[in-house]
Design an enzyme around this catalytic site. Structure first.
Site, PDB file in Angstrom:
ATOM      1  N   GLU A   1      56.787  44.947   7.117  1.00  0.00           N
ATOM      2  CA  GLU A   1      57.365  46.101   7.820  1.00  0.00           C
ATOM      3  C   GLU A   1      58.466  45.541   8.688  1.00  0.00           C
ATOM      4  O   GLU A   1      58.217  44.704   9.547  1.00  0.00           O
ATOM      5  CB  GLU A   1      56.300  46.776   8.698  1.00  0.00           C
ATOM      6  CG  GLU A   1      55.152  47.347   7.921  1.00  0.00           C
ATOM      7  CD  GLU A   1      55.589  48.408   6.940  1.00  0.00           C
ATOM      8  OE1 GLU A   1      56.419  49.253   7.306  1.00  0.00           O
ATOM      9  OE2 GLU A   1      55.129  48.364   5.784  1.00  0.00           O
TER      10      GLU A   1
ATOM     11  N   CYS B   1      60.362  49.575  16.589  1.00  0.00           N
ATOM     12  CA  CYS B   1      60.930  49.651  15.240  1.00  0.00           C
ATOM     13  C   CYS B   1      61.379  51.075  14.927  1.00  0.00           C
ATOM     14  O   CYS B   1      62.163  51.291  14.013  1.00  0.00           O
ATOM     15  CB  CYS B   1      59.911  49.187  14.224  1.00  0.00           C
ATOM     16  SG  CYS B   1      58.317  49.969  14.448  1.00  0.00           S
TER      17      CYS B   1
HETATM   18  P1  NAP Z   1      60.694  37.971  13.878  1.00  0.00           P
HETATM   19  O1  NAP Z   1      61.660  37.124  14.598  1.00  0.00           O
HETATM   20  O2  NAP Z   1      60.958  38.248  12.467  1.00  0.00           O
HETATM   21  O3  NAP Z   1      59.264  37.273  14.042  1.00  0.00           O
HETATM   22  C1  NAP Z   1      58.056  37.752  13.446  1.00  0.00           C
HETATM   23  C2  NAP Z   1      57.213  36.572  13.007  1.00  0.00           C
HETATM   24  O4  NAP Z   1      57.733  36.048  11.800  1.00  0.00           O
HETATM   25  C3  NAP Z   1      57.205  35.424  13.979  1.00  0.00           C
HETATM   26  O5  NAP Z   1      55.909  34.918  14.047  1.00  0.00           O
HETATM   27  C4  NAP Z   1      58.170  34.426  13.378  1.00  0.00           C
HETATM   28  O6  NAP Z   1      57.835  33.099  13.628  1.00  0.00           O
HETATM   29  C5  NAP Z   1      57.982  34.669  11.900  1.00  0.00           C
HETATM   30  N1  NAP Z   1      59.188  34.344  11.131  1.00  0.00           N
HETATM   31  C6  NAP Z   1      60.432  34.825  11.334  1.00  0.00           C
HETATM   32  N2  NAP Z   1      61.289  34.314  10.412  1.00  0.00           N
HETATM   33  C7  NAP Z   1      60.545  33.521   9.605  1.00  0.00           C
HETATM   34  C8  NAP Z   1      60.851  32.698   8.469  1.00  0.00           C
HETATM   35  N3  NAP Z   1      62.083  32.612   7.982  1.00  0.00           N
HETATM   36  N4  NAP Z   1      59.841  32.006   7.908  1.00  0.00           N
HETATM   37  C9  NAP Z   1      58.588  32.075   8.401  1.00  0.00           C
HETATM   38  N5  NAP Z   1      58.259  32.806   9.472  1.00  0.00           N
HETATM   39  C10 NAP Z   1      59.204  33.525  10.077  1.00  0.00           C
HETATM   40  O7  NAP Z   1      60.576  39.407  14.581  1.00  0.00           O
HETATM   41  P2  NAP Z   1      60.122  39.802  16.069  1.00  0.00           P
HETATM   42  O8  NAP Z   1      61.150  39.377  17.065  1.00  0.00           O
HETATM   43  O9  NAP Z   1      58.737  39.381  16.291  1.00  0.00           O
HETATM   44  O10 NAP Z   1      60.115  41.403  15.980  1.00  0.00           O
HETATM   45  C11 NAP Z   1      61.240  42.213  16.149  1.00  0.00           C
HETATM   46  C12 NAP Z   1      61.614  42.924  14.852  1.00  0.00           C
HETATM   47  O11 NAP Z   1      60.451  43.516  14.297  1.00  0.00           O
HETATM   48  C13 NAP Z   1      62.607  44.056  14.988  1.00  0.00           C
HETATM   49  O12 NAP Z   1      63.568  43.974  13.962  1.00  0.00           O
HETATM   50  C14 NAP Z   1      61.772  45.325  14.809  1.00  0.00           C
HETATM   51  O13 NAP Z   1      62.474  46.435  14.322  1.00  0.00           O
HETATM   52  C15 NAP Z   1      60.742  44.836  13.864  1.00  0.00           C
HETATM   53  N6  NAP Z   1      59.499  45.617  13.927  1.00  0.00           N
HETATM   54  C16 NAP Z   1      59.149  46.362  12.846  1.00  0.00           C
HETATM   55  C17 NAP Z   1      57.992  47.130  12.890  1.00  0.00           C
HETATM   56  C18 NAP Z   1      57.587  47.961  11.705  1.00  0.00           C
HETATM   57  O14 NAP Z   1      56.472  48.447  11.682  1.00  0.00           O
HETATM   58  N7  NAP Z   1      58.418  48.153  10.718  1.00  0.00           N
HETATM   59  C19 NAP Z   1      57.190  47.130  14.040  1.00  0.00           C
HETATM   60  C20 NAP Z   1      57.575  46.350  15.113  1.00  0.00           C
HETATM   61  C21 NAP Z   1      58.736  45.588  15.031  1.00  0.00           C
HETATM   62  P3  NAP Z   1      58.630  32.274  14.749  1.00  0.00           P
HETATM   63  O15 NAP Z   1      58.644  33.117  15.975  1.00  0.00           O
HETATM   64  O16 NAP Z   1      57.814  31.042  14.863  1.00  0.00           O
HETATM   65  O17 NAP Z   1      59.999  32.067  14.249  1.00  0.00           O
END
Ligand code: NAP
Length: 506
Positions: free
Chosen positions: A263, A300
Site C-alpha cells: 500500500e 496516505c
Molecule cells: P518508506 O520510506 O517507504 O518506509 C517504509 C518501510 O520500508 C521502512 O521500514 C523502510 O526501511 C522500508 N524500505 C523503504 N525502501 C526500501 C527498499 N528499497 N528496500 C527495502 N526496504 C525499504 O515509507 P514511510 O516514510 O514509512 O511512509 C510514508 C509513505 O507511506 C507515504 O508515501 C505515504 O503515502 C505512504 N503510506 C501509505 C499508506 C497506505 O495505506 N497506502 C498508509 C500510510 C502511509 P528503512 O526505513 O530502513 O529504509
C-alpha cells in the site's frame, strides 16, 4: 525497553549495528539503543516461522482468535509506557497515540470475531453427479488456506495501526500465517513494546514459538534479505512508492516469486463542482484546510490534489483555501528526513512552469515543523507535466484549474492509480456527475461523496487500496475483514472421503 530483536519468544542482540530513534519535537535522539538483526538472527526468525506454520495453521479458529484478543489486552496493558514512547518517537500528540491504539486493538478484535467461524474461508461445495452424461461430475470442495510465513513492513506514519500489530499482522495471524515484522527504524521502541505484547500473548495462549518475530533494522538490508528468503511466502508493505516497488521487484526476481501487497503513496484527487463552489465555497475551504493539515498532512489519504473548472468562484476558493490553511499553525513532522523530503518535494512541485504558490503558513517555525502550502496550476500544465502528479507527503495541496469538463475528465483519466477520489457536489448536479464518477472509478479504490478522504473506517465494506501505484494488487483491500484474503489461497479437495474433510466442508 531492551533494544533487542524478538526471535520467537527469545530476545536477541547479536548484531554489530546499533541506532537510536529520534524525537522530532525536542530535536534530540531518544536514549534507547537498538541492535539491528544480523544474518544469523534473520535465519533463525524465518526458520522458526516455517516450523510454527504447520502447527499454527491447523489450530482451530477459536484458538487463534484467543491469541488475537490476548494481543489486544497486552497492548492495552502497556498503557502509558506505550503512549509516551509513541509520542517521543513521532512528535505526534497523545490523543493521536490513544486513537491509533484504539484502532489497533479494535482491528485485532475484529479479526478474532471473524475467525471464530470458518466462513472467512469461503467454503464452497459442489457435490458429485455420478450419472451425469457424457461424463460423471466429481465431488469438489473448495476453501481458503494460509500461504505460509509473511513478512510485514510498517509505515512511519502509523506506528501502531499499520505497523508491528497493525492491520497486516492482525490479518495474517488471523489467516494462520506466522509473521516476521521488519521493524520501522523511526519507531523501533514502539515496535519493541508491541512485539513484547505479542510474544506474551502467544505464550499465554499456547501458540507455537516462531509464530511472531520482530527484527530491528537501521537500513533497508534486513528487509531485502527477508523478502528474498525462500521460506517467506508473502509480504505486506505500507510506505512509499519507491520502497514498495523495490520490494515488489525483488520478490518477482526470486526463484519462487511471491506476492507483495504494498500500500503506497497517493494524492487523492478531490473534484469540486461549480454549484458547490457557488453555494458553499468558504465552508469547503475551511473543511479542506483542516483535512490537508490533519496530522501534519502525513496521511496516505491526504487530499493532495483538488480539481475544479475555471470560474470566479474557483479563484475565490483558491484564495480562501490558501488563507484558511495558512492560519493553521506549523506542526511537527515525524522525523527530520520526512521534513526534508517535504520541503524538497514541495519546492519541486511549486517551481514547475505555470504553477503558483497561493499561500504558505508564515508564523514561527521550529526545527522539524512544517509550514502548510497551497499551490495552483492549470489543467493544461498538469496534463503536460508528470512532476505535478508527485505526492508531497505533508500539509500540501495543488489546485488544478481546468478549462472545461472535457479537460477535467482528461486530467482524471491521466492520473496514476489512487487510494481515494472525492466528489463535492450539490443535489441539482447529481444527474450530470456520471462521467466524473465513471472516470474516477477507473483510477481509485474508493469514492467519497461530499466529505474528506482523511479517516479510514475499519469495517467489512471498506476498500483501502486501488490501481497501481496506490497498491501493487488492486484486487485486494488492506483494511477491513476482506484484507485477510491477501494471505490465503484457494484449495480444493476432489472426491475426498467424508471423514478426511474438515468439519465445515462436510
Ligand atoms: P518508506 O520510506 O517507504 O518506509 C517504509 C518501510 O520500508 C521502512 O521500514 C523502510 O526501511 C522500508 N524500505 C523503504 N525502501 C526500501 C527498499 N528499497 N528496500 C527495502 N526496504 C525499504 O515509507 P514511510 O516514510 O514509512 O511512509 C510514508 C509513505 O507511506 C507515504 O508515501 C505515504 O503515502 C505512504 N503510506 C501509505 C499508506 C497506505 O495505506 N497506502 C498508509 C500510510 C502511509 P528503512 O526505513 O530502513 O529504509
Amino acid at each position: 525497553m531492551t533494544g533487542k530483536n524478538y526471535i520467537g519468544f527469545q530476545l536477541s542482540a547479536k548484531g554489530e549495528t546499533t541506532y537510536r530513534t529520534f524525537n522530532p519535537k525536542t530535536n534530540t535522539e531518544n536514549s534507547a539503543l537498538f541492535t539491528e538483526a544480523n544474518d544469523h538472527e534473520i535465519e533463525s526468525a524465518v526458520a522458526l516461522a516455517a516450523e510454527a506454520f504447520p502447527v499454527f495453521k491447523n489450530l482451530p479458529g477459536a484458538k487463534r482468535a484467543a491469541f488475537l484478543r490476548a494481543i489486544a489486552d497486552e497492548i492495552l496493558a502497556l498503557d502509558d509506557t506505550l503512549v509516551q514512547t509513541y509520542c517521543n518517537e513521532t512528535g505526534l500528540p497523545e490523543g493521536r497515540a490513544k486513537g491509533e491504539r484504539g484502532r489497533t486493538v479494535g482491528q485485532l478484535r475484529m479479526f478474532a470475531d471473524l475467525i471464530e467461524t470458518e466462513d472467512w474461508r469461503q467454503p464452497t461445495i459442489d457435490t458429485a453427479i455420478p450419472d451425469r452424461q457424457p461424463m460423471p461430475k466429481p465431488d469438489l470442495r473448495q476453501f481458503l488456506i494460509p500461504l505460509g510465513p509473511v513478512v510485514v513492513f510498517g509505515a512511519s506514519n502509523f506506528p501502531l495501526a499499520y505497523s508491528t500489530a497493525g492491520g497486516d499482522t492482525a490479518s495474517a495471524l488471523a489467516a494462520g500465517c506466522p509473521v516476521i515484522v521488519k521493524s520501522h527504524p523511526m519507531h523501533a521502541g514502539t515496535g519493541e513494546l508491541v512485539a513484547s505484547a505479542i510474544a506474551k500473548a502467544a505464550e499465554k495462549t499456547g501458540m507455537p514459538n516462531g509464530v511472531f518475530s520482530n527484527l530491528n533494522s537501521a537500513g533497508i538490508e534486513v528487509g531485502q534479505k527477508l523478502v528474498q528468503h525462500p521460506k517467506v511466502k508473502a509480504v505486506g508493505f505500507t510506505g512509499s512508492i519507491r520502497g514498495g516497488r523495490a520490494l515488489f521487484d525483488l520478490a518477482g526476481q526470486r526463484e519462487e516469486p511471491i506476492p507483495v501487497f504494498a500500500e503506497m503513496g497517493s494524492i487523492n484527487p478531490v473534484v469540486i463542482t461549480s454549484n458547490a463552489l457557488k453555494n458553499r465555497s468558504a465552508e469547503i475551504a475551511s473543511t479542506y484546510a483542516s483535512s490537508i493539515t490533519l496530522g501534519t498532512g502525513q496521511f496516505c489519504t491526504n487530499p493532495g490534489l483538488i480539481l475544479g473548472i475555471e470560474s470566479p468562484e474557483l479563484s475565490q476558493f483558491v484564495e480562501d483555501l490558501g488563507s484558511k490553511t495558512s492560519e493553521i499553525d506549523a506542526q511537527c513532522m515525524l522525523h527530520p528526513n520526512i521534513h526534508q523530503a517535504y520541503e524538497a518535494n514541495g519546492a519541486a512541485v511549486s517551481s514547475q512552469a505555470n504553477t503558483e504558490v497561493v499561500a504558505v503558513h508564515d508564523g514561527p517555525v521550529s526545527e522539524n515543523y512544517a509550514q502548510s502550502k497551497i499551490t495552483t496550476t492549470s489543467g493544461a500544465a498538469f496534463l503536460q507535466n508528470k512532476k505535478l502528479h508527485t505526492e508531497v507527503f505533508g500539509p500540501f495541496s495543488l489546485v488544478v484549474q481546468c478549462k472545461d469538463e472535457s479537460e477535467l475528465l482528461r486530467v482524471i483519466s491521466g492520473l496514476e492509480g489512487q487510494l481515494t477520489g472525492t466528489i463535492i457536489a450539490e443535489p441539482d448536479e447529481y444527474r450530470q456527475l456520471e462521467p466524473v464518477i465513471d472516470t474516477l472509478q477507473d483510477r481509485v479504490g474508493r469514492i467519497i461523496f461530499n466529505g474528506v478522504p482523511t479517516g479510514v473506517e475499519v469495517c467489512d465494506a471498506m476498500t483501502h487500496g486501488g490501481p497501481y501505484p496506490a497498491s501493487t494488487d488492486s484486487r485486494f483491500t488492506a483494511v477491513g475483514n476482506h484484507s485477510i484474503k491477501r494471505w490465503a489461497r484457494p484449495f480444493s479437495y476432489q472426491d475426498f472421503p467424508e471423514e478426511l474433510l474438515p468439519s465445515f466442508l462436510k
